[in-house]
Motif scaffolding. Structure first.
Motif, PDB file in Angstrom:
ATOM      1  N   GLN A  43      34.410  -1.308  37.123  1.00  0.00           N
ATOM      2  CA  GLN A  43      33.513  -0.464  36.330  1.00  0.00           C
ATOM      3  C   GLN A  43      32.852   0.534  37.274  1.00  0.00           C
ATOM      4  O   GLN A  43      32.556   0.198  38.424  1.00  0.00           O
ATOM      5  N   GLY A  57      33.162   5.068  23.423  1.00  0.00           N
ATOM      6  CA  GLY A  57      34.235   4.399  24.149  1.00  0.00           C
ATOM      7  C   GLY A  57      34.030   4.398  25.652  1.00  0.00           C
ATOM      8  O   GLY A  57      34.737   3.726  26.392  1.00  0.00           O
ATOM      9  N   GLN A  58      33.014   5.145  26.128  1.00  0.00           N
ATOM     10  CA  GLN A  58      32.771   5.262  27.573  1.00  0.00           C
ATOM     11  C   GLN A  58      31.928   4.075  28.054  1.00  0.00           C
ATOM     12  O   GLN A  58      31.021   3.622  27.357  1.00  0.00           O
ATOM     13  N   ASP A  59      32.236   3.542  29.270  1.00  0.00           N
ATOM     14  CA  ASP A  59      31.350   2.572  29.928  1.00  0.00           C
ATOM     15  C   ASP A  59      30.460   3.400  30.847  1.00  0.00           C
ATOM     16  O   ASP A  59      30.985   4.154  31.669  1.00  0.00           O
ATOM     17  N   TYR A 114      23.571  -0.645  31.373  1.00  0.00           N
ATOM     18  CA  TYR A 114      25.012  -0.382  31.495  1.00  0.00           C
ATOM     19  C   TYR A 114      25.729  -1.058  30.333  1.00  0.00           C
ATOM     20  O   TYR A 114      25.404  -2.188  29.956  1.00  0.00           O
ATOM     21  N   GLU A 116      29.128  -0.408  27.004  1.00  0.00           N
ATOM     22  CA  GLU A 116      30.095   0.473  26.326  1.00  0.00           C
ATOM     23  C   GLU A 116      29.390   1.221  25.194  1.00  0.00           C
ATOM     24  O   GLU A 116      28.744   0.604  24.345  1.00  0.00           O
ATOM     25  N   ARG A 118      29.132   3.169  21.784  1.00  0.00           N
ATOM     26  CA  ARG A 118      29.910   3.197  20.532  1.00  0.00           C
ATOM     27  C   ARG A 118      29.100   3.906  19.442  1.00  0.00           C
ATOM     28  O   ARG A 118      27.872   3.927  19.509  1.00  0.00           O
ATOM     29  N   ILE A 126      24.567   1.123  22.333  1.00  0.00           N
ATOM     30  CA  ILE A 126      25.198   0.150  23.232  1.00  0.00           C
ATOM     31  C   ILE A 126      24.755  -1.230  22.757  1.00  0.00           C
ATOM     32  O   ILE A 126      23.551  -1.481  22.606  1.00  0.00           O
TER      33      ILE A 126
END
Length: 691
Positions: A43, A57-59, A114, A116, A118, A126
């Motif tokens: 990550q 969709g981003q971490d 931190y 993902e 959505r 998150i």
């Protein structure tokens, strides 16, 4: 042993008995184990992303002020925290939370989190982020490297694994973990230092190429892949040397019996059979045991080659044992050899699990007295079986036998001292990549010609809604004097249900095809019943045989020219190819109908397409390896062999030729490096090849 290999995980801060037990579950007992327990993926927590720049969709790591925190009572109670950073607003949603947690989210708190991103009901969200409150005046620095995600087990968190790997990396140095790849070899293959590779893979820098790492193409991974494949080769070379160091009876080339046998055979062996026959004859004449794998596609005539090898041993005055994985196949070999060898006045003895009482005692007596040819199942391995002068063992379908069983044979050799020669046959072609790794202890011969008169099988796939048409096709074929198979495949891995399904299909087909003689064969029938049904089918008294996959291997009925396989999507390619090989054994045009139940999975569709496109067992085996992976292809008994930590046989196949050369060079020039490498990579699996 190196310092890290000798230091237990309990030497690390925070590892007590409970954690030690959890670590042992994933194979982590020493500090060296921790270093070789590599991340699955990474990550990127090295930079803070403005909320306004986030994408679904981003971490991402985000930092912002808490604007509000409220408990919502919807279908599920949740804590919703609104976070702002001047560029936008983000929601953090928690379904599991405590009052203390809510109190810690007071308005104006600076949070770094931190997770993902959505899309949610109120913009981007998150769920359950990892988070920490920050001191506004002195926020913590961001991570300096990518964050590793490790393989884990219940009760073992990523945070704990990261702490342990960080402590271990501090102790890593050339003295604590020696590099056993000689510098000349590393330079020749352009491989970097071991310690650098491990440091990189546990803590990649922010600019690391994540795609390259995900595909296993990074130099640090290649360094470890090479060392692991090299060690695997060393273990097989060592096994081979152990076997080669044994002595065997040299069997001189035979003249009389093979010639008599060929004269009675009624057809001339193919060029491939003659070539492989010569390779075997040469090996048998040596004073060390032959270890040869003969691969031949379905119907390539492996048994004829085995008979010629057997006659070389018999003419020299010794015994031969032929072993098959199932009673039905062993019995077929027994009948073939009995028929062939009767004309040569050679006795053929039979031993299988079903043989009881007086018949068994009589068979054991004949074997101990020196019956020249013995055919059976793995019952031949049992302690009570004594051979007088065993010099050659032929094993059919090697992948059904464990390596250990194969090695145990030496105790059965002449005087219990001389190891028998081993000829291993398989109709499951083994892809080259697998043969070079899993079977590196064997010499390989390939029968790549089909005997004249064999016809390729036409394969079609048909949905089961057209079942009645297929039944009519069977009727037509049988009225033309041909015979057919109808195969019922495994239902959810239950043999009992499969046998019931076969019985039901048998009853249905008897009704639908009342004018035909229909037989049934399945795994729960007694061996004598199965043999009787097969004999009836072979003699032409039955026109249609309903069967489970017990007929997969070796049944030979030249007049059968139609094969129906129900639910072929449940089988692997190799098994489908084996089944299809039961037809096309005569001169008539043969057909195989794959009667599938839609919808098919992607792999199911690919399998059936490959079956329609080719009859070549080697192409099918390569595709099967791609679809299923090596462990499954070799059968469960062999999978221990292929539990690689870093390497992937499909992805890293290009290394195999180089690795094979490197293993020989290492043993020749730096033999003392072999043992520490084996200890490092195969400590848990080193018993492989030891009897």
């Amino acid at each position: 042993m190196s310092e890290l290999a000798a230091t237990p995980v309990t030497a690390l801060k925070g590892v007590g008995a409970a954690l030690q037990e959890k670590l042992a579950r994933v194979g982590l007992e020493t500090l060296q184990d921790v270093l070789f327990h590599l991340p699955l993926r990474y990550q990127d927590r090295t930079r803070i992303v403005p909320i306004g720049a986030l994408r679904p969709g981003q971490d991402a790591v985000v930092e912002g002020m808490v604007a509000s925190a409220e408990v919502l009572m919807g279908r599920r109670r949740s804590l919703l925290v609104r976070l702002q950073d001047g560029s936008g607003t983000l929601s953090l949603r928690f379904f599991h939370f405590s009052q203390a947690q809510k109190d810690g989210m007071a308005r104006g708190t600076l949070l770094r989190c931190y997770g993902e991103v959505r899309p949610g009901a109120s913009g981007l969200e998150i769920y359950h982020p990892e988070y920490r409150a920050q001191d506004e005046n002195a926020p913590a620095p961001v991570e300096q490297t990518l964050t590793p995600i490790y393989p884990t087990t219940e009760g073992l968190t990523q945070l704990r694994l990261r702490q342990l790997s960080a402590q271990t990396l501090e102790r890593l140095g050339p003295e604590s973990l020696p590099d056993w790849l000689p510098p000349e070899m590393a330079e020749h293959y352009r491989l970097g230092p071991l310690a650098d590779a491990l440091r990189y893979l546990h803590r990649p820098p922010p600019d690391a190429d994540l795609e390259e790492l995900a595909e296993g193409r990074h130099w640090a991974q290649e360094r470890l892949v090479f060392e692991e494949l090299l060690t695997h080769q060393l273990s097989l070379q060592r096994l081979r040397e152990t076997l080669r160091a044994q002595r065997a009876v040299p069997l001189p080339a035979a003249r009389r019996l093979p010639q008599l046998y060929l004269d009675n055979l009624g057809f001339k062996p193919t060029g491939a059979q003659q070539r492989v026959g010569r390779e075997i004859a040469h090996d048998l004449a040596q004073p060390e045991p032959m270890l040869r794998l003969v691969q031949g596609d379905v119907g390539a005539g492996k048994t004829v080659v085995a008979a010629l090898a057997a006659l070389q041993a018999i003419e020299a005055g010794y015994q031969v044992a032929l072993m098959a994985p199932t009673e039905i196949l062993a019995e077929q070999h027994f009948l073939n050899f009995q028929r062939w060898f009767a004309a040569l006045d050679i006795e053929v003895a039979w031993l299988a699990g079903k043989l009881k009482g007086k018949a068994r005692a009589s068979s054991l007596e004949r074997i101990a007295a020196g019956a020249p040819m013995v055919v059976g199942t793995h019952a031949l391995f049992q302690d009570e079986v004594r051979f007088a002068r065993l010099a050659l063992v032929v094993i059919d379908e090697q992948h059904r036998f464990g390596v250990q069983q194969r090695l145990a044979l030496r105790q059965k050799g002449v005087d219990g001292r001389l190891a028998p020669h081993q000829l291993i046959m398989t109709a499951t072609p083994i892809p080259r990549t697998l043969a070079m790794s899993a079977y590196a202890d064997l010499d390989t011969s390939v029968l790549d010609e089909l005997p004249p008169g064999r016809t390729p099988v036409n394969t079609v796939s048909v949905t089961d809604s057209r079942r009645e048409e297929v039944v009519e096709r069977v009727r037509a074929a049988c009225h033309e004097g041909r015979q057919a198979y109808w195969v019922c495949t495994l239902i959810e891995e239950s043999e009992e249900l499969t046998c019931q399904a076969a019985e039901t299909t048998y009853e249905e087909l008897q009704l639908a095809l009342a004018e035909l003689h229909v037989g049934l064969i399945h795994g729960r029938m007694k061996p004598a019943e199965k043999a009787a049904v097969m004999a009836e089918f072979k003699a032409g008294n039955l026109q249609l045989l309903v069967a489970t996959t017990v007929i997969e291997v070796g049944v030979d009925v030249p007049n059968a020219s139609l094969m129906i396989i129900e639910n072929p999507e449940r089988l692997g390619l190799a098994q489908l190819h084996q089944l299809r090989g039961r037809v096309g054994r005569g001169s008539a045009v043969s057909h195989c109908v794959l009667l599938f139940h839609p919808p098919l999975s992607q792999i199911g569709r690919e399998r059936l397409a490959i079956m329609r496109e080719t009859n070549d067992g080697f192409i099918i085996a390569e595709k099967d390896l791609e679809l299923r992976g090596p462990g499954e292809m070799l059968g469960t008994r062999q999978t221990g062999l292929l539990q690689f930590k870093v390497a992937d046989l499909m992805r890293d196949a290009h290394w195999l030729p180089a690795v094979r050369d490197a293993a020989q060079e290492l043993l020749a020039r730096w033999p003392s490096h072999a043992a520490p490498l084996l200890e490092r990579w195969l400590r848990h699996g080193q018993q492989y090849g030891q009897v």
